[in-house]
Design a protein around this motif. Sequence first.
Motif, mmCIF file in Angstrom:
data_model
loop_
_atom_site.group_PDB
_atom_site.id
_atom_site.type_symbol
_atom_site.label_atom_id
_atom_site.label_comp_id
_atom_site.label_asym_id
_atom_site.label_seq_id
_atom_site.Cartn_x
_atom_site.Cartn_y
_atom_site.Cartn_z
ATOM 1 N N UNK A 1 -13.640 -8.180 15.102
ATOM 2 C CA UNK A 1 -14.859 -8.229 13.822
ATOM 3 C C UNK A 1 -15.334 -7.191 12.600
ATOM 4 N N UNK A 2 -14.548 -6.757 12.323
ATOM 5 C CA UNK A 2 -13.953 -5.489 11.471
ATOM 6 C C UNK A 2 -13.688 -6.135 10.670
ATOM 7 N N UNK A 3 -14.213 -5.310 9.338
ATOM 8 C CA UNK A 3 -13.174 -6.017 8.455
ATOM 9 C C UNK A 3 -11.798 -5.020 7.823
ATOM 10 N N UNK A 4 -10.660 -5.559 7.603
ATOM 11 C CA UNK A 4 -9.386 -4.902 7.796
ATOM 12 C C UNK A 4 -9.021 -4.189 6.362
ATOM 13 N N UNK A 5 -9.855 -2.939 5.810
ATOM 14 C CA UNK A 5 -9.930 -3.318 3.936
ATOM 15 C C UNK A 5 -8.129 -2.966 3.480
ATOM 16 N N UNK A 6 -7.529 -3.994 2.851
ATOM 17 C CA UNK A 6 -6.815 -4.344 2.032
ATOM 18 C C UNK A 6 -6.632 -3.949 0.093
ATOM 19 N N UNK A 7 -5.709 -3.043 -0.215
ATOM 20 C CA UNK A 7 -5.551 -3.220 -1.681
ATOM 21 C C UNK A 7 -5.097 -4.361 -2.583
ATOM 22 N N UNK A 8 -5.902 -4.852 -3.426
ATOM 23 C CA UNK A 8 -5.785 -6.244 -4.343
ATOM 24 C C UNK A 8 -4.276 -6.468 -4.157
ATOM 25 N N UNK A 9 -2.866 -5.488 -3.949
ATOM 26 C CA UNK A 9 -1.789 -6.412 -4.595
ATOM 27 C C UNK A 9 -1.863 -6.361 -2.485
ATOM 28 N N UNK A 10 -1.891 -5.388 -2.063
ATOM 29 C CA UNK A 10 -1.177 -6.027 -0.390
ATOM 30 C C UNK A 10 -2.201 -7.776 -0.167
ATOM 31 N N UNK A 11 -2.922 -7.479 -0.234
ATOM 32 C CA UNK A 11 -3.290 -8.877 -0.054
ATOM 33 C C UNK A 11 -2.856 -9.862 -1.011
#
Length: 973
Positions: free
Chosen positions: A27-37
Amino acid sequence: MSFSPNQAIAFGPYRIHPGQRLLLEGQQPLRLGRRAMDILLILLAHAGEVVSKQQLMAGVWPDSVVEDINLRVHMAALRKALGDGQNGQRYIVTVAQRGYSFVAPILLDSIEQKPAMPVARHNLPLRRTRMIGRQPVVDHLIAQLPRRRCITLVGPGGIGKTTVALRVAEQLIGQYRDGIRLVDLAPIADPALIGSHLAALLDLSASEDDAQAGLVDGLRERQMLLVIDNCEHLIDAIAALSEQILRGAPKVHILATSRESLRAEGEFVQRLESLECPSMSTPMDPAQALGFAALQLFVERATAARENFQLSHAELPQAIEICQRLDGIPLALELAAAQVSELGVDGLLKQLREGLPPLSAGHHSSADRHLTLRATMDWSFNLLNVCEQTCLRRLGIFRGSFSLASAAAVVIGQQIDPGAVFSAVTQLVAKSLLSVEVGDEDVFYRLLDTTRHYALEKLEQADELSATRQRHAERCLALMQQAQADWDNTPTVLWMERYARGLEDLRAALDWSLNGPGPDELGVQLAAASAPLWQELSLLRDYSRYVRRALSLLEPSRAGSLSQPCPRLQIALKLALGSASYHTWGGTPQTIQAFVDACQLAEEHGDLAGQLRAISGHMAVNLSCGHYRMALAQSEQFDRIGVHGEPLLSLSTHRLRVLALHYAGDQPQARVHAEQVLQRMAHSGHLNRFTHGFGVQYDQSVASLTVLARVLWLQGLPEQAWRAARQALDIAVQINHGTSICYTLALASCLIAHYNGDRDNARALLQLLLEQSQKHSVLLFNNWGRQYAQVIDPDNAAPVSTQSSGLIREVMVTLDERFVDEAMVERARNGDAGWSTAEILRARAAALLKHSQTPLREQARSHKGSSSGANSGLCADSCGSEPARESARSDTAATQAEQTLQQALDIARNQGALAWELRSATDLAELWHRQSRHREALDLLTPIYQRFTEGYATPDLRKVRGLIDSLREKCPA
């Protein structure tokens, strides 16, 4: 494969919502950089297929040409964030000579309701690696924080304190009303800077006299979590601050990390132990052994170093001994695992046996673990080749993150050439001695605090510190010169990503060169070149200290001053001092002198741009001081100097011409030119964000819309004025430029909201002005805000000095006519009050009428009380002359007021200020109404009211509507 907006993709423990670019772990957001996403989404769209490097780079960077290293770094960051390789789980594999492939099974789900996007009320960094073996500690801390408001994570360097603290904070996102703030103290050496550093991070005001008291006061009503990292070198200062926060801000919680406890009142200490290691004496299979966190971490990092790494049965005992020898210290394990690709597990163990002290039985103390880490650092350093060793110790000079180009500039010198830097940096990353920070556009590197201190020790031992500081300062200068060149034609977000991260390195270079043993000339150049960064960050007060020091080094009379100071540098520094002084202290003699000196120097040396900047800065001072005719004359100087061949300069001077016309009182011409400026800006693509090359700088769009909003309101268009003011504020907030925010709040948004009767909005905007102006040390507008509060929010207004003058004093009259005084009336009669002349005269007439009516009312009450007595007739005979005299004085005052209002009406009409015309006509009509001159009053007021096409709900127009209705009742049809 393409994904529907109503689809989610599940793989392993993850679930991704492509439409929202949201990745969830449970349920936790995993924050990625824009390029990694971007990379992940492309690989998922081609799951099971090989995607070439060219395809990925074209999809992720469609408008740019990038090197392979960019893709490799972002790919590595993605793999680390996903825990690729942990527990044998693989998501992305490299296909030699072909590209990459997403190999894990995926499941497509349809979704009926999109998950709520988390509100980012924090400044936590993107997760670069997965946490291993610390979840029980994290859960314990999460449970303890509500009860124990100050917890310090204590342990030796490299034990993982920062990783745990960030994981706790990440899992608490959304639990604190006012968010979470990470405060990294590693780059800060001076305890005196803690207050301003925290204030900037927390959007709080911090006075120069007592920054901590201001911080605590600003935190008093907040409910938030402060994560204060790397406290060990500032223990006493942080302990005192923590105690103040705990006492003064009851809803603020603190999670600190340090190598020793703060010893603060109310502190709870949580010691962080080493990761648990499997026993060497108990036989177990790999699956059992991998249940121990130390071995898990070692295997995962070894897999990251060598993609096809698999821990065999034969290597298991060796890997366990490695974990034991390294005391389960995470950083030591990472450093060792990074060598597996070259040494193998067996070779690694042999090296460790030779390089580390022998294993000892029993529990190891914190001091023992520190020695183990130190020995591991020495061992890792000794495994580097000469080039890599030189590179590492010289990179220790950086306080923050840095690019590959910056690394090369600082490292190059004796023992190393430019071509070797890239290879050395790559190896240092592979060996976990350098961390990678992946931005949206660029890749940056950073040394962990433990590694940086180690590298600096090696740098001093090699007697290279002074030469490296020199190259570091020269690199900072080159970056700031590049920042100047990029300032006008680079998007703000990208510009800030490139240059703002170097602030602490800039401070260090300035301190070394201006106040330390470094070369004065380099410091002077750096102070002048760095102006855009201080301007963008709205740190003008901090900047002014460096500017003054630089200018003192240029004084010919000073012993040791530079022999032949460069005029260009002197002009730039004088202009910087003028701008910083103006926003900090207003139109003081020092501010004016700085612009005058700059203009004189520019004229002497034929510097056209310098002249324009100096004149524009002086003009801004004149406007704030109420010298409108001087400012108008200065705006005409632009044409004489000649800027028509320079489109950007011409646009800026055009906007300043609008300001001069507006404040001088020519609203029709001001509006024509304001709209022309906005059209020109639209055609130019808004490339030049700031007043190009000018001494007092705000965002061009913000400044242009601000003055247009003022002109529109004066011309009787309050709704259009409000829209322009809101647009200006929205842009200023969007680009997050503090000085521009303060400017448009002070000159437009607060005032127009109040004029339009939107009291709640006016109070909210006033509060924002006070906060932002204090935070960014824009004390000129902070003083204005405190003045406004006397009218807009009197219940919460603090006492202010009555010594204000110029523009702010005249603005106050437009808010409340009681602020008028004889000096202002004299200015209005002499034609010096410009835009506010009609309002000042109207306020003067109101004062005349008020003072004339008060004695009459008191006399009437006295006469009424005495007339019923026995001696009423006698009293009437002896006192009757006094009411007559008062009546005569009242008639005289009324006549003077009528004449003054007629004069105000004429001036408002001539200036095209319909709003002031309406106010003056209203007061005159009310006077005639009381004198039973109803028809004259109605004939005066009605046509003026009919010229309005909007704003009928504003207080001025509602009042007029009611007065017209009353007058019509008195007038026959």
